[in-house]
Write a protein that holds these residues in place. Structure first.
Motif, PDB file in Angstrom:
ATOM      1  N   HIS A   1       0.833  -1.208   0.000  1.00  0.00           N
ATOM      2  CA  HIS A   1       0.000   0.000   0.000  1.00  0.00           C
ATOM      3  C   HIS A   1       0.866   1.256   0.000  1.00  0.00           C
ATOM      4  O   HIS A   1       0.558   2.238  -0.685  1.00  0.00           O
ATOM      5  N   ALA A   2       1.957   1.226   0.772  1.00  0.00           N
ATOM      6  CA  ALA A   2       2.834   2.378   0.824  1.00  0.00           C
ATOM      7  C   ALA A   2       3.499   2.618  -0.530  1.00  0.00           C
ATOM      8  O   ALA A   2       3.608   3.764  -0.989  1.00  0.00           O
ATOM      9  N   GLN A   3       3.926   1.540  -1.166  1.00  0.00           N
ATOM     10  CA  GLN A   3       4.554   1.650  -2.484  1.00  0.00           C
ATOM     11  C   GLN A   3       3.568   2.184  -3.513  1.00  0.00           C
ATOM     12  O   GLN A   3       3.899   3.040  -4.341  1.00  0.00           O
ATOM     13  N   ALA A   4       2.323   1.698  -3.444  1.00  0.00           N
ATOM     14  CA  ALA A   4       1.298   2.169  -4.373  1.00  0.00           C
ATOM     15  C   ALA A   4       1.021   3.656  -4.156  1.00  0.00           C
ATOM     16  O   ALA A   4       0.829   4.400  -5.110  1.00  0.00           O
ATOM     17  N   GLY A   5       1.040   4.082  -2.897  1.00  0.00           N
ATOM     18  CA  GLY A   5       0.822   5.497  -2.604  1.00  0.00           C
ATOM     19  C   GLY A   5       1.922   6.374  -3.157  1.00  0.00           C
ATOM     20  O   GLY A   5       1.664   7.450  -3.696  1.00  0.00           O
ATOM     21  N   ARG A   6       3.176   5.917  -3.044  1.00  0.00           N
ATOM     22  CA  ARG A   6       4.298   6.703  -3.574  1.00  0.00           C
ATOM     23  C   ARG A   6       4.239   6.780  -5.093  1.00  0.00           C
ATOM     24  O   ARG A   6       4.480   7.842  -5.687  1.00  0.00           O
ATOM     25  N   ASN A   7       3.926   5.651  -5.722  1.00  0.00           N
ATOM     26  CA  ASN A   7       3.823   5.641  -7.190  1.00  0.00           C
ATOM     27  C   ASN A   7       2.697   6.553  -7.676  1.00  0.00           C
ATOM     28  O   ASN A   7       2.831   7.249  -8.679  1.00  0.00           O
ATOM     29  N   HIS A   8       1.597   6.562  -6.914  1.00  0.00           N
ATOM     30  CA  HIS A   8       0.479   7.415  -7.289  1.00  0.00           C
ATOM     31  C   HIS A   8       0.855   8.879  -7.166  1.00  0.00           C
ATOM     32  O   HIS A   8       0.465   9.717  -7.980  1.00  0.00           O
ATOM     33  N   GLY A   9       1.697   9.157  -6.139  1.00  0.00           N
ATOM     34  CA  GLY A   9       2.132  10.550  -5.962  1.00  0.00           C
ATOM     35  C   GLY A   9       2.986  11.041  -7.086  1.00  0.00           C
ATOM     36  O   GLY A   9       2.948  12.203  -7.478  1.00  0.00           O
TER      37      GLY A   9
END
Length: 305
Positions: free
Chosen positions: A296-304
């Protein structure tokens, strides 16, 4: 009745006819059968078959269906687990081989009940095991028949303590997972899952009693059981091969702190008799939670980005 090495030589101890040190029809140098209080004959006489239900009244929400699909694949693994045991020394244990005939029969119908429920909510493609199923098949068909007899020939009887400890942890962990999912169901679906949970009670009791009797009997059996519970083995996994959705399923199933607490207590039924009180089920769930958080954290960074 199971006695310790110290009491075997105590003249005040009276064993039932034919017993030596808690074993039936054996002598001190050639032990054959370890007997516990579990009545195998009664279990086999009352083994139950199909769980009947009205499919028209089954309602399984999509997120619950995905978790139940994961549990169904675990429930459906009895044959693979049996191969793991019977390719080794454990096949010499008469009471265990007798029990497993009923265990496999009941596990088949428990898995069938879950699959029948899931067919109302999932497509056939969603129920297939895919690559993980093929890997399990290769290991069970090719790896186990070669490795298990070698290990069993070296370790011999103490190996059974490891198998019993694993299955005690595994069956109780599966029961805890099904109890957690049951809170998200209602009506006929909840009733069917409740019956699955209740039928597993005798199975858990057998494997726990067999494991504890061996663990408490000798140091070598306790050490063997402890070794069998170490990583990379994981209870909520089929013969060591992870499912692609394992982390997500375990995170969803054990989202509640109270359900995780019950899983810890379940592991302790065996772990408290072993050095370090191992918690393999909870360790697997903890690893799943961490993996999901990282994703989830990785997905959040990629989305950013």
């Amino acid at each position: 009745m199971v006695t310790s090495d110290r009491t075997i030589h105590d003249r005040r101890v009276e064993h039932p006819p034919g017993h030596v040190g808690g074993r039936l029809f054996s002598d001190a140098e050639h032990p054959i059968v370890l007997r516990t209080a579990f009545d195998v004959d009664d279990y086999l006489a009352h083994a139950r078959g199909r769980i009947e239900f009205d499919s028209e009244r089954i309602e399984v929400p999509g997120d619950v269906a995905r978790d139940l699909s994961f549990l169904w694949r675990l429930e459906n693994s009895a044959l693979a687990e049996t191969r793991a045991m019977f390719a080794s020394w454990t096949s010499n244990e008469a009471r265990i081989t007798a029990f497993v005939t009923g265990w496999g029969y009941e596990r088949y119908w428990l898995a069938r009940a879950l699959r029948d429920m899931l067919e109302t909510a999932l497509s056939p493609e969603d129920l297939r095991g895919g690559r993980s199923r093929r890997l399990r098949g290769m290991w069970v068909e090719r790896g186990l028949p070669i490795l298990a007899p070698v290990v069993g020939g070296l370790v011999k009887e103490p190996l059974t303590a490891g198998h019993m400890a694993r299955l005690a942890i595994q069956e109780a962990g599966l029961q805890a997972a099904e109890r957690a999912v049951r809170t998200r169901l209602s009506g006929e679906a909840a009733r069917v899952l409740t019956e699955i949970i209740d039928r597993r009670e005798a199975i858990v009791r057998f494997f726990r009693s067999e494991a504890v009797a061996r663990i408490r009997r000798s140091r070598i059996e306790a050490l063997t059981a402890r070794a069998h519970l170490m990583r990379p083995w994981a209870p909520l996994r089929i013969v060591g091969v992870p499912e692609p959705d394992e982390a997500g399923a375990l995170t969803s199933i054990f989202a509640s702190a109270s359900d995780r607490r019950r899983l810890i207590d379940s592991d302790a039924e065996i772990g408290r008799f072993l050095p370090g009180n191992p918690q393999p089920s909870m360790n697997q769930v903890t690893a799943a939670l961490r993996s999901t958080r990282r994703a989830h954290a990785q997905a959040g960074r990629n989305h950013g980005i």
